[in-house]
Design a protein around this motif. Structure first.
Motif, mmCIF file in Angstrom:
data_model
loop_
_atom_site.group_PDB
_atom_site.id
_atom_site.type_symbol
_atom_site.label_atom_id
_atom_site.label_comp_id
_atom_site.label_asym_id
_atom_site.label_seq_id
_atom_site.Cartn_x
_atom_site.Cartn_y
_atom_site.Cartn_z
ATOM 1 N N GLU B 36 0.824 -1.215 0.000
ATOM 2 C CA GLU B 36 0.000 0.000 0.000
ATOM 3 C C GLU B 36 0.855 1.260 0.000
ATOM 4 O OE1 GLU B 36 -3.938 -0.226 2.534
ATOM 5 O OE2 GLU B 36 -2.377 -1.489 3.442
ATOM 6 N N VAL B 37 1.893 1.249 0.838
ATOM 7 C CA VAL B 37 2.797 2.401 0.906
ATOM 8 C C VAL B 37 3.425 2.631 -0.467
ATOM 9 C CG1 VAL B 37 4.904 3.344 1.961
ATOM 10 C CG2 VAL B 37 3.297 2.033 3.362
ATOM 11 N N ALA B 38 3.886 1.543 -1.078
ATOM 12 C CA ALA B 38 4.536 1.634 -2.387
ATOM 13 C C ALA B 38 3.584 2.204 -3.430
ATOM 14 C CB ALA B 38 5.039 0.257 -2.819
ATOM 15 N N GLU B 39 2.330 1.719 -3.412
ATOM 16 C CA GLU B 39 1.356 2.202 -4.395
ATOM 17 C C GLU B 39 1.047 3.679 -4.190
ATOM 18 O OE1 GLU B 39 -2.036 -0.382 -4.420
ATOM 19 O OE2 GLU B 39 -0.901 -1.990 -5.400
ATOM 20 N N ALA B 40 0.862 4.065 -2.925
ATOM 21 C CA ALA B 40 0.507 5.453 -2.626
ATOM 22 C C ALA B 40 1.619 6.414 -3.046
ATOM 23 C CB ALA B 40 0.221 5.612 -1.135
ATOM 24 N N LEU B 41 2.857 5.973 -2.882
ATOM 25 C CA LEU B 41 3.989 6.863 -3.170
ATOM 26 C C LEU B 41 4.632 6.565 -4.519
ATOM 27 C CD1 LEU B 41 5.629 6.892 0.377
ATOM 28 C CD2 LEU B 41 4.063 8.572 -0.598
ATOM 29 N N ARG B 42 4.021 5.653 -5.261
ATOM 30 C CA ARG B 42 4.523 5.265 -6.585
ATOM 31 C C ARG B 42 5.993 4.850 -6.530
ATOM 32 N NH1 ARG B 42 1.347 9.829 -7.135
ATOM 33 N NH2 ARG B 42 -0.681 9.375 -8.044
ATOM 34 N N LEU B 43 6.278 3.964 -5.600
ATOM 35 C CA LEU B 43 7.640 3.427 -5.470
ATOM 36 C C LEU B 43 7.606 1.934 -5.724
ATOM 37 C CD1 LEU B 43 8.771 5.288 -2.212
ATOM 38 C CD2 LEU B 43 9.596 5.727 -4.521
ATOM 39 N N ASN B 44 8.790 1.351 -5.873
ATOM 40 C CA ASN B 44 8.938 -0.083 -6.052
ATOM 41 C C ASN B 44 8.652 -0.791 -4.722
ATOM 42 O OD1 ASN B 44 10.053 -2.678 -6.136
ATOM 43 N ND2 ASN B 44 11.639 -2.065 -7.576
ATOM 44 N N PRO B 45 7.679 -1.756 -4.694
ATOM 45 C CA PRO B 45 7.312 -2.410 -3.429
ATOM 46 C C PRO B 45 8.498 -3.119 -2.755
ATOM 47 C CG PRO B 45 5.795 -3.043 -5.181
ATOM 48 C CD PRO B 45 6.878 -2.241 -5.817
ATOM 49 N N ILE B 46 9.409 -3.673 -3.542
ATOM 50 C CA ILE B 46 10.568 -4.379 -2.965
ATOM 51 C C ILE B 46 11.451 -3.378 -2.214
ATOM 52 C CG2 ILE B 46 12.643 -5.724 -3.533
ATOM 53 C CD1 ILE B 46 11.026 -6.725 -6.035
ATOM 54 N N GLN B 47 11.605 -2.204 -2.826
ATOM 55 C CA GLN B 47 12.387 -1.131 -2.217
ATOM 56 C C GLN B 47 11.745 -0.684 -0.894
ATOM 57 O OE1 GLN B 47 12.396 2.584 -4.520
ATOM 58 N NE2 GLN B 47 14.551 2.183 -4.907
ATOM 59 N N VAL B 48 10.439 -0.508 -0.926
ATOM 60 C CA VAL B 48 9.714 -0.053 0.266
ATOM 61 C C VAL B 48 9.865 -1.081 1.385
ATOM 62 C CG1 VAL B 48 7.431 0.486 1.221
ATOM 63 C CG2 VAL B 48 8.075 1.357 -1.034
ATOM 64 N N ARG B 49 9.710 -2.351 1.040
ATOM 65 C CA ARG B 49 9.829 -3.426 2.028
ATOM 66 C C ARG B 49 11.223 -3.407 2.670
ATOM 67 N NH1 ARG B 49 5.737 -7.529 0.150
ATOM 68 N NH2 ARG B 49 5.773 -5.930 -1.393
ATOM 69 N N LYS B 50 12.230 -3.193 1.828
ATOM 70 C CA LYS B 50 13.622 -3.156 2.303
ATOM 71 C C LYS B 50 13.834 -1.940 3.231
ATOM 72 C CE LYS B 50 18.111 -3.163 0.301
ATOM 73 N NZ LYS B 50 18.867 -2.770 -0.886
ATOM 74 N N ASP B 51 13.285 -0.804 2.819
ATOM 75 C CA ASP B 51 13.439 0.419 3.623
ATOM 76 C C ASP B 51 12.781 0.248 4.986
ATOM 77 O OD1 ASP B 51 14.750 1.589 1.498
ATOM 78 O OD2 ASP B 51 13.054 2.816 0.856
ATOM 79 N N ILE B 52 11.579 -0.333 4.989
ATOM 80 C CA ILE B 52 10.863 -0.529 6.263
ATOM 81 C C ILE B 52 11.644 -1.510 7.138
ATOM 82 C CG2 ILE B 52 8.770 -1.465 7.342
ATOM 83 C CD1 ILE B 52 7.144 -0.271 5.049
ATOM 84 N N ALA B 53 12.160 -2.575 6.519
ATOM 85 C CA ALA B 53 12.911 -3.576 7.281
ATOM 86 C C ALA B 53 14.138 -2.969 7.958
ATOM 87 C CB ALA B 53 13.334 -4.725 6.364
ATOM 88 N N ALA B 54 14.699 -1.929 7.334
ATOM 89 C CA ALA B 54 15.905 -1.308 7.891
ATOM 90 C C ALA B 54 15.609 -0.502 9.161
ATOM 91 C CB ALA B 54 16.559 -0.409 6.849
ATOM 92 N N VAL B 55 14.364 -0.057 9.314
ATOM 93 C CA VAL B 55 14.064 0.799 10.480
ATOM 94 C C VAL B 55 13.146 0.125 11.498
ATOM 95 C CG1 VAL B 55 14.236 2.899 9.063
ATOM 96 C CG2 VAL B 55 11.996 1.909 9.525
#
Lengths: 214, 214
Positions: B36-55
């Motif tokens: 959902e975050v990826a879709e809302a911000l028009r980003l790559n879902p894999i990237q978003v998942r990785k970013d969230i995992a880092a924090v």
């Protein structure tokens, strides 16, 4: 001639080279070496040599270096600064006004053709040498005037709407200062200038540095 | 806990995540998925998942996702936003004034402690809620108040002098808006915000795109 692919990092160094070359040209200097440029701008000499090689048609002469005037011409040509492109600015709040007054653009090959705002209080007023136009006329104006670049300096919650109007007007590149993710068609260039994101990077680097010291 | 090294690109996406999370939190949403975050911000879902995992300290629940409030807390903590740092701004011209009025900073963990200018016409005046101080007192103020961040919004030919004063005052990070190459000691973070360089990159990308079409 010189169709070398140049990185964004290299491109972003080039205005500094030009700035320096113009300065020494005014001082009457005819030649300059890559090492001198590197020292003056505190850059890696190898990097500077590579950057100059990407734009310059002639190699530098040993011990003498490059002709300053020729190098200025080569950089201007490479950066397409001589090929002036028309832009519009949307939003005349604090940031938009600062951009209007920012002296750096004049030498960049960008001509600001018009300035837009939707605030009736601002429409018709003069800001930074431009009369503010009605944002309702944005797409029509861009289409009619063949505007290529749109500068978005509006609050984030209206940024997508402005972006859509610019795209509808045929704009090919958008320089976005709103802290919002904009959606553009694949053939439109979108460059985001997110100051909050930039400050976040700085703040985090500082926090990490301070932790290391503890 | 989470000492993963995160790229500058990842860091620069994080304010947008926070912005979006605050928005859906206000709307009463309790959980959100990375998709959902990826879709809302028009980003790559894999990237978003990785970013969230880092924090994030907790993995997302399958089908349900992440607790919005917990994710906000994790991002704030990771970005050290809660650990507020004092900054000074030097230069109250068009750009400095725009920065003073820029609403984005408030949530960034940066507190603007003071504003400086060397223009006698401006010293003592109020701009954006701050009384302008004499730039001659810059180093002393920074030293006395334990200022960590200096924001440089002065013309390029005075930027190095201002930078030296900030360093003399013990500032640990410099955010430079002047189109000048500044020299700082190795233990001081320097982040350049060169709008001319940025516009050059945009202009060059556009020129290349237009050439391809011909």
């Amino acid at each position: 001639m010189n169709e070398t692919i140049v990185s964004r990092q290299a491109l972003s160094r080039m205005p500094a080279y030009l700035q320096y070359l113009h300065m020494i040209d005014k001082l009457g200097r005819a030649f300059v070496t890559a090492t001198e440029v590197a020292e003056a701008l505190r850059l890696n000499p190898i990097q500077v040599r590579k950057d100059i090689a990407a734009v310059s048609k002639k190699p530098g002469k040993p011990m003498v270096g490059f002709c300053v005037k020729e190098l200025i011409r080569d950089f201007n040509e490479f950066l397409a600064y001589e090929n002036v492109k028309d832009a519009v600015l949307v939003g005349t709040g604090a940031l938009g006004s600062a951009l209007l007054n920012y002296s750096g653009f004049s030498g960049c090959g960008i001509r600001l053709a018009a300035v837009f705002d939707k605030d009736p209080e601002k429409i018709g007023k003069r800001i930074g040498g431009h009369t503010v136009s009605d944002a309702g006329e944005l797409a029509g104006f861009c289409r009619k005037s063949g505007i290529l670049i749109g500068i978005v300096a509006v609050p984030d919650y209206v940024a997508q709407g402005v972006c859509d109007q610019l795209v509808a007007g045929g704009v090919r590149a958008i320089w976005n200062f709103a802290p919002a993710h904009l959606s553009v068609p694949g053939d439109v260039i979108l460059q985001n200038e997110n100051l909050v994101a930039s400050l976040t990077v700085l703040s985090k680097r500082l926090a990490e540095r301070l932790e290391q010291k503890q």
